[in-house]
Design a protein around this motif. Structure first.
Motif, PDB file in Angstrom:
ATOM      1  N   PHE A  68       8.465  16.432  27.917  1.00 16.38           N
ATOM      2  CA  PHE A  68       8.391  15.035  28.337  1.00 16.38           C
ATOM      3  C   PHE A  68       8.360  14.062  27.159  1.00 16.38           C
ATOM      4  O   PHE A  68       7.915  12.937  27.307  1.00 16.38           O
ATOM      5  CB  PHE A  68       7.172  14.823  29.244  1.00 16.38           C
ATOM      6  N   SER A  69       8.832  14.502  26.019  1.00  9.79           N
ATOM      7  CA  SER A  69       8.996  13.615  24.880  1.00  9.79           C
ATOM      8  C   SER A  69      10.133  14.158  24.024  1.00  9.79           C
ATOM      9  O   SER A  69      10.430  15.363  24.040  1.00  9.79           O
ATOM     10  CB  SER A  69       7.710  13.534  24.041  1.00  9.79           C
ATOM     11  N   VAL A  70      10.783  13.256  23.297  1.00 15.34           N
ATOM     12  CA  VAL A  70      11.900  13.665  22.447  1.00 15.34           C
ATOM     13  C   VAL A  70      11.430  14.650  21.388  1.00 15.34           C
ATOM     14  O   VAL A  70      12.103  15.648  21.102  1.00 15.34           O
ATOM     15  CB  VAL A  70      12.544  12.429  21.790  1.00 15.34           C
ATOM     16  N   GLU A  71      10.252  14.395  20.814  1.00 16.12           N
ATOM     17  CA  GLU A  71       9.732  15.285  19.769  1.00 16.12           C
ATOM     18  C   GLU A  71       9.533  16.696  20.310  1.00 16.12           C
ATOM     19  O   GLU A  71       9.863  17.682  19.646  1.00 16.12           O
ATOM     20  CB  GLU A  71       8.412  14.746  19.223  1.00 16.12           C
ATOM     21  N   GLN A  72       8.991  16.787  21.531  1.00 14.91           N
ATOM     22  CA  GLN A  72       8.747  18.118  22.106  1.00 14.91           C
ATOM     23  C   GLN A  72      10.066  18.808  22.471  1.00 14.91           C
ATOM     24  O   GLN A  72      10.192  20.025  22.327  1.00 14.91           O
ATOM     25  CB  GLN A  72       7.848  17.993  23.339  1.00 14.91           C
ATOM     26  N   VAL A  73      11.032  18.040  22.942  1.00 13.75           N
ATOM     27  CA  VAL A  73      12.348  18.621  23.238  1.00 13.75           C
ATOM     28  C   VAL A  73      12.945  19.231  21.974  1.00 13.75           C
ATOM     29  O   VAL A  73      13.432  20.371  21.974  1.00 13.75           O
ATOM     30  CB  VAL A  73      13.287  17.545  23.826  1.00 13.75           C
ATOM     31  N   TYR A  74      12.901  18.494  20.875  1.00 10.36           N
ATOM     32  CA  TYR A  74      13.449  18.999  19.616  1.00 10.36           C
ATOM     33  C   TYR A  74      12.690  20.240  19.135  1.00 10.36           C
ATOM     34  O   TYR A  74      13.304  21.207  18.659  1.00 10.36           O
ATOM     35  CB  TYR A  74      13.393  17.912  18.541  1.00 10.36           C
ATOM     36  N   ALA A  75      11.379  20.214  19.261  1.00  8.28           N
ATOM     37  CA  ALA A  75      10.579  21.351  18.795  1.00  8.28           C
ATOM     38  C   ALA A  75      10.913  22.611  19.594  1.00  8.28           C
ATOM     39  O   ALA A  75      11.064  23.711  19.031  1.00  8.28           O
ATOM     40  CB  ALA A  75       9.092  21.020  18.913  1.00  8.28           C
ATOM     41  N   MET A  76      11.035  22.476  20.920  1.00 10.97           N
ATOM     42  CA  MET A  76      11.371  23.632  21.749  1.00 10.97           C
ATOM     43  C   MET A  76      12.773  24.155  21.433  1.00 10.97           C
ATOM     44  O   MET A  76      13.003  25.368  21.352  1.00 10.97           O
ATOM     45  CB  MET A  76      11.290  23.245  23.233  1.00 10.97           C
ATOM     46  N   ALA A  77      13.714  23.238  21.245  1.00 12.46           N
ATOM     47  CA  ALA A  77      15.086  23.656  20.938  1.00 12.46           C
ATOM     48  C   ALA A  77      15.162  24.358  19.590  1.00 12.46           C
ATOM     49  O   ALA A  77      15.894  25.349  19.428  1.00 12.46           O
ATOM     50  CB  ALA A  77      16.021  22.447  20.974  1.00 12.46           C
ATOM     51  N   GLU A  78      14.422  23.858  18.586  1.00 12.50           N
ATOM     52  CA  GLU A  78      14.394  24.512  17.267  1.00 12.50           C
ATOM     53  C   GLU A  78      13.831  25.919  17.383  1.00 12.50           C
ATOM     54  O   GLU A  78      14.348  26.870  16.776  1.00 12.50           O
ATOM     55  CB  GLU A  78      13.544  23.683  16.297  1.00 12.50           C
ATOM     56  N   ALA A  79      12.751  26.072  18.153  1.00  7.19           N
ATOM     57  CA  ALA A  79      12.135  27.387  18.303  1.00  7.19           C
ATOM     58  C   ALA A  79      13.086  28.350  19.013  1.00  7.19           C
ATOM     59  O   ALA A  79      13.214  29.523  18.622  1.00  7.19           O
ATOM     60  CB  ALA A  79      10.822  27.256  19.077  1.00  7.19           C
ATOM     61  N   LEU A  80      13.771  27.896  20.036  1.00  9.96           N
ATOM     62  CA  LEU A  80      14.721  28.763  20.737  1.00  9.96           C
ATOM     63  C   LEU A  80      15.897  29.133  19.849  1.00  9.96           C
ATOM     64  O   LEU A  80      16.466  30.220  19.992  1.00  9.96           O
ATOM     65  CB  LEU A  80      15.218  28.070  22.015  1.00  9.96           C
ATOM     66  N   ARG A  81      16.256  28.250  18.953  1.00 11.19           N
ATOM     67  CA  ARG A  81      17.327  28.591  18.012  1.00 11.19           C
ATOM     68  C   ARG A  81      16.914  29.761  17.128  1.00 11.19           C
ATOM     69  O   ARG A  81      17.717  30.655  16.843  1.00 11.19           O
ATOM     70  CB  ARG A  81      17.674  27.378  17.149  1.00 11.19           C
ATOM     71  N   ARG A  82      15.663  29.757  16.690  1.00  8.39           N
ATOM     72  CA  ARG A  82      15.193  30.851  15.838  1.00  8.39           C
ATOM     73  C   ARG A  82      15.040  32.146  16.619  1.00  8.39           C
ATOM     74  O   ARG A  82      15.429  33.215  16.147  1.00  8.39           O
ATOM     75  CB  ARG A  82      13.854  30.478  15.201  1.00  8.39           C
ATOM     76  N   PHE A  83      14.478  32.063  17.831  1.00 10.19           N
ATOM     77  CA  PHE A  83      14.167  33.272  18.584  1.00 10.19           C
ATOM     78  C   PHE A  83      15.354  33.802  19.376  1.00 10.19           C
ATOM     79  O   PHE A  83      15.536  35.005  19.510  1.00 10.19           O
ATOM     80  CB  PHE A  83      13.009  33.012  19.550  1.00 10.19           C
ATOM     81  N   ARG A  84      16.149  32.881  19.945  1.00 14.08           N
ATOM     82  CA  ARG A  84      17.155  33.299  20.920  1.00 14.08           C
ATOM     83  C   ARG A  84      18.563  32.797  20.624  1.00 14.08           C
ATOM     84  O   ARG A  84      19.439  32.912  21.470  1.00 14.08           O
ATOM     85  CB  ARG A  84      16.749  32.803  22.320  1.00 14.08           C
ATOM     86  N   GLY A  85      18.779  32.221  19.475  1.00 12.45           N
ATOM     87  CA  GLY A  85      20.127  31.804  19.120  1.00 12.45           C
ATOM     88  C   GLY A  85      20.465  30.377  19.456  1.00 12.45           C
ATOM     89  O   GLY A  85      21.527  29.892  19.074  1.00 12.45           O
TER      90      GLY A  85
END
Length: 892
Positions: free
Chosen positions: A170-187
């Motif tokens: 529910f915030s741009v910062e959290q969206v970016y953080a989740m997307a960065e983490a998924l990039r590392r873990f899941r591509g």
């Protein structure tokens, strides 16, 4: 009128599209332009481009004969009418948004007033049922069940989310953080936010729908009708800021989002992410009541909808504000909270700009300007200033096309990061909205097309930035394709040396050495190495054949080895006779299959033999040095010359041991016996010098072009000798010295009457004249030319100045030569005696008074001026003729 109510995944929108397409005309209103665009594309595929129109605040695609209109709720006609009267079919989607504090009054007005000539359909959540019964008692209520079940799956780590999952933040910062983490873990993950343009949103969704990524990170905008192939929805937070305060989501809002999981008959699940709890450390969890409500689709019914007068009076600003703040008459309706358009109107009504608003037409136009959406989300104050500037231009008529074009051009830049591009897209949406107004901009269609083109361009750039930052396609492919078997990967070698899997780089071949992509994560490196090593034999064979076939020109010799792409393929071992070189191949080359390695070794040996051809003169000297018939003294000199790379000074050559009768034999081999150096002229060319340097057989500095003269250097390249502040190539130095000796010999000739000049031996110390034009034409400075000559025994004598009052040119300078003493150095820097003599002889004219000193000329003091030579055998140039002429005049 029919109200179709139910949870998500009940096919309400699909039903409405089918019903509309069955009528002669229709109009549908949606909460988001993203959803309007999606339905527009579907209806256009059914009815054709000319029959379907898309109307939103920022975009208007309206063919002349359009019969079906897909609109945002704000852009649709409030009564569902068109140019030819009411449409046959009218529908309003997500009508429960009438309870939204910001936009609810729009949906309430469409609910109450938009009607189709033949059929009207209201689509929404089951929580809307009490409001329908109170506001539209005669409406037919149809409840549709969900096609699939929705179950709670508990909490999970981000790294353990199942494929085809959505993470909601529910915030741009959290969206970016989740997307960065998924990039590392899941591509990687696709990203969907309400601020994205439809083009960017569609392309991000396409990444997910096509399976290029298995995860999507989104804001609550995902809950508004986006149809995705989702199996699971994970909440990264259960609270959001609603513009006034931070609050927990209602069960209905949770269900709206969680209901995106499961498509048609496929069941879905929802849950939370571990580690996303509150600041107090409490875990992020749904309550039992919330889980029950979401799974059973049972929510508290709506008790009211927000309302605002949709047709206010425009007599004055005060009248307009009063109507907009009026209370509704129906008990089920409540006054809408102050939206940003009303807040801007009230703010500007208190400022001097309000004095410019006079008359109902001006008040209406001013209200339309205040209704400009705050696409940039800058708040009331900043948005009011923008509206005030806009009104200053609008109140006088239209916005000029040049002015609007300039504002659009300012935003036509694709440089910058994600936030910068999002800011430009928000700004261009404001201008797209302005250009859509029918009476605001001259050349409206052209300006609107420009604004749409810039938005599309920025959207493409934003999509590229999002994909670049949040998607690691290589890891995604590895996760899908690799499994436990490295041989399953389709590995290929690109022409530039990249090793790829389905077009994604996993490493690079530099020469024949495979290196994993340095950007790979630690978790990926094992998979990349396994994939690369498994395919390495075939890839190396392809690489070797490609090198021998088309890329031999990329090879080079450096540091005593054959190099390719900065990597050493083989060390070059030169034999003492400079015959066929031996190659010691690098370890990575030995990993080639036997047949490919044999072909590569043979090809490189043939290539090297051709490259070593400029060393043929050196090879010829080496063969002569091995010939016993050459004599030990000549062989010793040849070995010395070979070790020195073809150039050695006379002092180091050991000429005193070489019989003179051996010199012709050596000259036939290309050896030159110079006044200062012994050298092989063929080895002074650029090609052999570069080759000796590349083979690490010459450690001196490399002079690529072997220029005639160089500036002073700390270490001289091979083939040069110092000459004062310059250095000269030894063969040219020999040419200069040979010309000086010839001049000296010519000065020793005597003339016999009738017989011409007869040779005679020039005495040591005899004076002669020397022209320095040759060394100067080669590039030596005059002083440095004298130093070069001095290193060979020549001494410069400056002529005596004319006596005071004497007429005529001064006598020319002269030179003498004496053989150097045995053991003296050949370098001019070490000839102190010559330098001292030259320094004394070059004192300024007139510096010494009185008659010259007695005694013979010496290098340690200024020499006496030579006596005039009036004999007929005197040879000279223009100076002699001038002296003779002056003498005749004196005799007269």
């Amino acid at each position: 009128m029919r109200a179709v109510l139910g949870p998500t995944n009940t096919g309400k929108t699909h039903l409405a599209i089918e019903r509309m397409c069955g009528h002669s005309s229709g109009m549908m209103g949606f909460p988001l332009r993203l959803l309007a665009r999606e339905v527009y594309d579907r209806v256009r595929a059914i009815k054709g481009d000319d029959a379907v129109a898309l109307i939103t605040g920022e975009e208007r695609i309206e063919p002349p004969n359009a019969r079906y209109f897909l609109c945002t709720a704000e852009a649709m006609d409030r009564r569902g009418s068109g140019a030819n009267g009411p449409h046959a079919f009218v529908a309003v989607d997500e009508a429960q948004l009438g309870a939204d504090p910001e936009r609810g009054h729009i949906f309430t007005d469409r609910l109450l007033n938009a009607r189709g000539r033949d059929e009207t359909m209201i689509l929404g959540s089951a929580t809307l049922e009490p409001m329908i019964r109170k506001l539209i008692p005669r409406a037919e209520l149809v409840e549709r069940p969900r096609f699939s079940t929705l179950t709670h799956a508990g909490s999970a780590k981000l790294s353990r989310l199942p494929p085809r999952s959505a993470v909601v933040a529910f915030s741009v910062e959290q969206v970016y953080a989740m997307a960065e983490a998924l990039r590392r873990f899941r591509g990687g993950a696709a990203v969907v936010m309400g601020a994205l343009s439809p083009e960017t949103r569609n392309r991000q969704v396409e990444l997910f729908q096509n399976g290029e990524v298995n995860y999507i990170v989104a804001t609550d905008a995902i809950g508004m009708g986006l149809n995705l192939d989702l199996d699971h929805v994970a909440f990264a937070a259960l609270t959001k800021f609603d513009g006034r305060r931070k609050r927990r989501l209602t069960p209905a809002e949770m269900a709206q989002i969680a209901g995106r999981a499961g498509r048609h008959q496929r069941d879905g699940s929802f849950g939370t992410l571990t580690g996303g709890g509150s600041r107090t450390g409490a875990p992020l969890e749904f309550t039992e009541e919330e889980i029950f409500a979401i799974e059973e689709h049972r929510f508290a019914p709506l008790t009211h909808l927000f309302w605002r007068e949709a047709e206010p009076r425009f007599d004055t600003l005060a009248t307009l504000i009063g109507d907009l703040e009026a209370k509704p008459e129906h008990e089920a309706l409540k006054p809408a909270p102050q939206a940003i358009d009303l807040a801007v109107l009230k703010r500007l009504a208190e400022e001097p700009i309000a004095d410019t608003v006079r008359g109902s037409g001006s008040v209406r136009r001013f209200w339309e300007a205040c209704s400009l959406p705050d696409f940039r989300s800058v708040g009331v104050d900043s948005h009011a200033r923008f509206v005030a500037r806009l009104w200053e231009d609008l109140r006088g008529g239209y916005l000029g096309a040049d002015f609007v074009a300039a504002r659009i051009a300012e935003l036509d830049r694709v440089q910058g990061d994600i936030d910068t591009l999002q800011g430009r897209i928000a700004a261009i949406r404001s201008w797209a909205y302005i250009c859509q107004r029918p009476d605001w901009v001259l050349a409206r269609d052209e300006m609107a097309a420009r604004a749409r083109a810039v938005e599309a361009k920025l959207s493409d750039a934003l999509h590229a930035r999002l994909t670049e930052r949040f998607v690691n396609r290589r890891t995604t492919i590895l996760m899908k394709s690799l499994g436990q078997d490295a041989s399953a990967l389709p590995v290929s070698l690109e022409p530039d040396g990249r090793v790829t899997v389905e077009g994604e780089p996993i490493g690079r071949l530099e020469g024949f050495r495979f290196g994993v992509d340095p950007d790979a994560t630690l978790a990926d490196r094992k998979m990349l190495l396994a994939a690369g090593e498994r395919a390495l034999p075939a890839i190396l064979t392809q690489r070797a054949d490609n090198l021998l076939g088309e890329r031999l020109g990329e090879l080079e010799i450096a540091a005593g080895a054959i190099m390719w792409q900065g990597r050493e393929l083989a060390k070059i071992v030169m034999p003492p006779d400079f015959g066929e070189a031996r190659l010691e191949f690098a370890r990575e080359v030995t990993m080639l299959p036997d047949a490919a390695r044999a072909r590569l070794e043979a090809g490189l040996s043939a290539w090297l033999a051709a490259q070593l051809e400029p060393l043929a003169p050196l090879r010829k000297l080496a063969e002569a040095a091995r010939d016993p018939g050459a004599g030990s003294e000549a062989r010793a000199l040849l070995i010395t010359l070979i070790d020195a790379g073809g150039v050695v000074s006379r002092e180091k050559a050991g000429l005193e041991h070489l019989p003179k009768e051996m010199r012709p034999f050596l000259r036939k081999l290309g050896v030159t016996f110079g006044a200062l150096d012994i050298f092989a002229a063929a080895l002074l060319k650029p090609a052999p010098r570069r080759l000796l340097h590349a083979l690490a057989l010459d450690r001196r500095p490399l002079q690529e072009a072997m220029l005639p003269v160089l500036a002073e250097q700390e270490r001289l390249p091979a083939g040069y000798r110092p000459a004062g502040t310059q250095a000269i190539r030894v063969d040219l130095a020999e040419k200069i010295l040979r010309a000086a000796f010839d001049k000296r010999a010519k000065a020793g000739e005597r003339v016999t009457k009738g017989e011409g000049p007869q040779p005679r031996k020039a005495k040591a110390g005899a004076r002669f004249r020397l022209d320095l034009s040759l060394p100067i034409s080669i590039g030596l400075e005059e002083d440095n030319a004298r130093r070069l000559l001095g290193s060979a025994g020549f001494r410069y004598h400056r002529a005596r100045d004319l006596a005071e009052g004497a007429l005529g040119p001064p006598a020319p300078d002269s030179w003498t030569w004496r053989p150097r003493r045995a053991g003296s150095s050949g370098g001019d820097a070490r000839h102190g005696r010559e330098d001292r003599g030259r320094a004394r002889s070059e004192k300024p004219r007139g510096a010494r008074k009185g008659p010259p000193r007695k005694g013979p000329p010496s290098g340690d003091r200024r020499p006496r001026p030579p006596k005039p030579d009036t004999s007929p055998a005197r040879s000279g140039g223009a100076f002699d003729g001038l002296a003779e002429l002056l003498g005749k005049k004196a005799g007269e």
